[in-house]
Design an enzyme around this catalytic site. Structure first.
Site, PDB file in Angstrom:
ATOM      1  N   GLY A  46     133.728  58.945 -24.258  1.00 58.62           N
ATOM      2  CA  GLY A  46     134.596  57.786 -24.422  1.00 58.62           C
ATOM      3  C   GLY A  46     133.853  56.656 -25.108  1.00 58.62           C
ATOM      4  O   GLY A  46     132.625  56.659 -25.181  1.00 58.62           O
ATOM      5  N   GLN A  51     131.920  48.070 -27.182  1.00 62.13           N
ATOM      6  CA  GLN A  51     130.748  48.822 -27.625  1.00 62.13           C
ATOM      7  C   GLN A  51     130.595  48.811 -29.147  1.00 62.13           C
ATOM      8  O   GLN A  51     129.523  49.156 -29.654  1.00 62.13           O
ATOM      9  CB  GLN A  51     130.806  50.266 -27.131  1.00 62.13           C
ATOM     10  CG  GLN A  51     130.599  50.380 -25.627  1.00 62.13           C
ATOM     11  CD  GLN A  51     130.682  51.810 -25.184  1.00 62.13           C
ATOM     12  OE1 GLN A  51     131.765  52.328 -24.918  1.00 62.13           O
ATOM     13  NE2 GLN A  51     129.529  52.459 -25.120  1.00 62.13           N
ATOM     14  N   CYS A  94     125.751  56.799 -21.228  1.00 65.99           N
ATOM     15  CA  CYS A  94     126.496  55.815 -21.994  1.00 65.99           C
ATOM     16  C   CYS A  94     125.948  55.758 -23.408  1.00 65.99           C
ATOM     17  O   CYS A  94     124.731  55.732 -23.609  1.00 65.99           O
ATOM     18  CB  CYS A  94     126.370  54.447 -21.316  1.00 65.99           C
ATOM     19  SG  CYS A  94     127.266  53.124 -22.141  1.00 65.99           S
ATOM     20  N   LEU A  95     126.845  55.712 -24.373  1.00 63.47           N
ATOM     21  CA  LEU A  95     126.434  55.624 -25.772  1.00 63.47           C
ATOM     22  C   LEU A  95     125.684  54.326 -26.062  1.00 63.47           C
ATOM     23  O   LEU A  95     124.921  54.250 -27.018  1.00 63.47           O
ATOM     24  CB  LEU A  95     127.653  55.751 -26.685  1.00 63.47           C
ATOM     25  CG  LEU A  95     128.352  57.110 -26.640  1.00 63.47           C
ATOM     26  CD1 LEU A  95     129.663  57.059 -27.416  1.00 63.47           C
ATOM     27  CD2 LEU A  95     127.447  58.210 -27.176  1.00 63.47           C
ATOM     28  N   HIS A 136     134.577  54.598 -16.384  1.00 64.83           N
ATOM     29  CA  HIS A 136     133.427  54.122 -17.148  1.00 64.83           C
ATOM     30  C   HIS A 136     133.874  53.221 -18.305  1.00 64.83           C
ATOM     31  O   HIS A 136     133.346  52.122 -18.482  1.00 64.83           O
ATOM     32  CB  HIS A 136     132.640  55.330 -17.680  1.00 64.83           C
ATOM     33  CG  HIS A 136     131.453  54.985 -18.507  1.00 64.83           C
ATOM     34  ND1 HIS A 136     130.164  55.127 -18.042  1.00 64.83           N
ATOM     35  CD2 HIS A 136     131.342  54.512 -19.777  1.00 64.83           C
ATOM     36  CE1 HIS A 136     129.322  54.746 -18.983  1.00 64.83           C
ATOM     37  NE2 HIS A 136     130.008  54.376 -20.055  1.00 64.83           N
ATOM     38  N   GLU A 137     134.866  53.674 -19.069  1.00 69.28           N
ATOM     39  CA  GLU A 137     135.340  52.889 -20.213  1.00 69.28           C
ATOM     40  C   GLU A 137     136.050  51.624 -19.756  1.00 69.28           C
ATOM     41  O   GLU A 137     135.915  50.564 -20.376  1.00 69.28           O
ATOM     42  CB  GLU A 137     136.237  53.730 -21.120  1.00 69.28           C
ATOM     43  CG  GLU A 137     135.552  54.940 -21.729  1.00 69.28           C
ATOM     44  CD  GLU A 137     134.201  54.654 -22.352  1.00 69.28           C
ATOM     45  OE1 GLU A 137     134.002  53.586 -22.968  1.00 69.28           O
ATOM     46  OE2 GLU A 137     133.305  55.520 -22.224  1.00 69.28           O
ATOM     47  N   HIS A 140     133.581  48.966 -19.098  1.00 72.12           N
ATOM     48  CA  HIS A 140     133.119  48.289 -20.316  1.00 72.12           C
ATOM     49  C   HIS A 140     134.021  47.107 -20.655  1.00 72.12           C
ATOM     50  O   HIS A 140     133.547  46.080 -21.144  1.00 72.12           O
ATOM     51  CB  HIS A 140     133.101  49.254 -21.508  1.00 72.12           C
ATOM     52  CG  HIS A 140     131.846  50.043 -21.629  1.00 72.12           C
ATOM     53  ND1 HIS A 140     130.614  49.472 -21.833  1.00 72.12           N
ATOM     54  CD2 HIS A 140     131.632  51.378 -21.586  1.00 72.12           C
ATOM     55  CE1 HIS A 140     129.700  50.421 -21.921  1.00 72.12           C
ATOM     56  NE2 HIS A 140     130.288  51.586 -21.770  1.00 72.12           N
TER      57      HIS A 140
END
Length: 177
Positions: A46, A51, A94-95, A136-137, A140
């Site tokens: 995701g 981000q 996480c990216l 998670h998203e 963010h």
């Protein structure tokens, strides 16, 4: 194809609470397309708008996630509810924090409601990895990173490791949220 650089921990954009989307237009469509393409290129599960430096409540989800069946690839102005108290504990990454994977406690089941890029209402019921990814998203969008869900001792250790990372070069702190 537009692939946008993914912001890394220490970037202030990751700690801001994102604003709700109020205009469903071509610009929003472009944002969703950029999120999808950047996510696909990264191989992640995701990706949230903050981000890539956009402070709007939008995220993209990999449509191939188990339990998704291609139903969800983005969500605008999401709201997340939990139908029960069941939890899961498992690895999460996480990216925006490359190379760090930690066991993170999340709810097992989730109901996410929001809109498509066209303003149409949508609801997704997910469990397991899909539920983890949605939570998670959604975090963010509230300026929260998964490392913020660790206890204080583990947060201090993680922050020290991140500050020493070659790619970091930025001030790394735990979210006040």
């Amino acid at each position: 194809m537009t692939i946008v650089p993914i912001r890394k921990i220490g970037d202030p954009a990751l700690r801001q609470v994102a604003e709700p989307v109020t205009t469903f237009d071509a610009q929003l469509g472009k944002l969703v397309k950029n999120l999808r393409q950047t996510l696909a290129a990264s191989g992640g599960a995701g990706l949230a708008a903050p981000q890539i430096g956009v402070g709007l409540r939008v995220f993209a989800i990999n449509p191939a996630l188990p339990g998704n069946d291609g139903k969800l690839d983005h969500l605008v102005n999401p709201g997340v509810e939990f139908p029960d108290e069941e939890e899961q504990d498992g690895p999460e990454g996480c990216l925006s924090i490359p190379g760090i994977y930690l066991d993170t406690k999340r709810r097992m089941n989730v109901v996410a409601r929001g809109m498509t890029k066209h303003g149409d209402p949508v609801q997704v019921v997910g469990s397991g990895l899909l539920a983890r990814c949605i939570q998670h998203e959604n975090d963010h969008l509230d300026g929260v990173l998964f490392i913020d869900r660790r206890d204080k001792a583990n947060q201090d250790r993680i922050i020290a490791t991140l500050r020493a990372a070659d790619w970091s070069g930025a001030r790394v702190e735990v979210s006040p949220h």
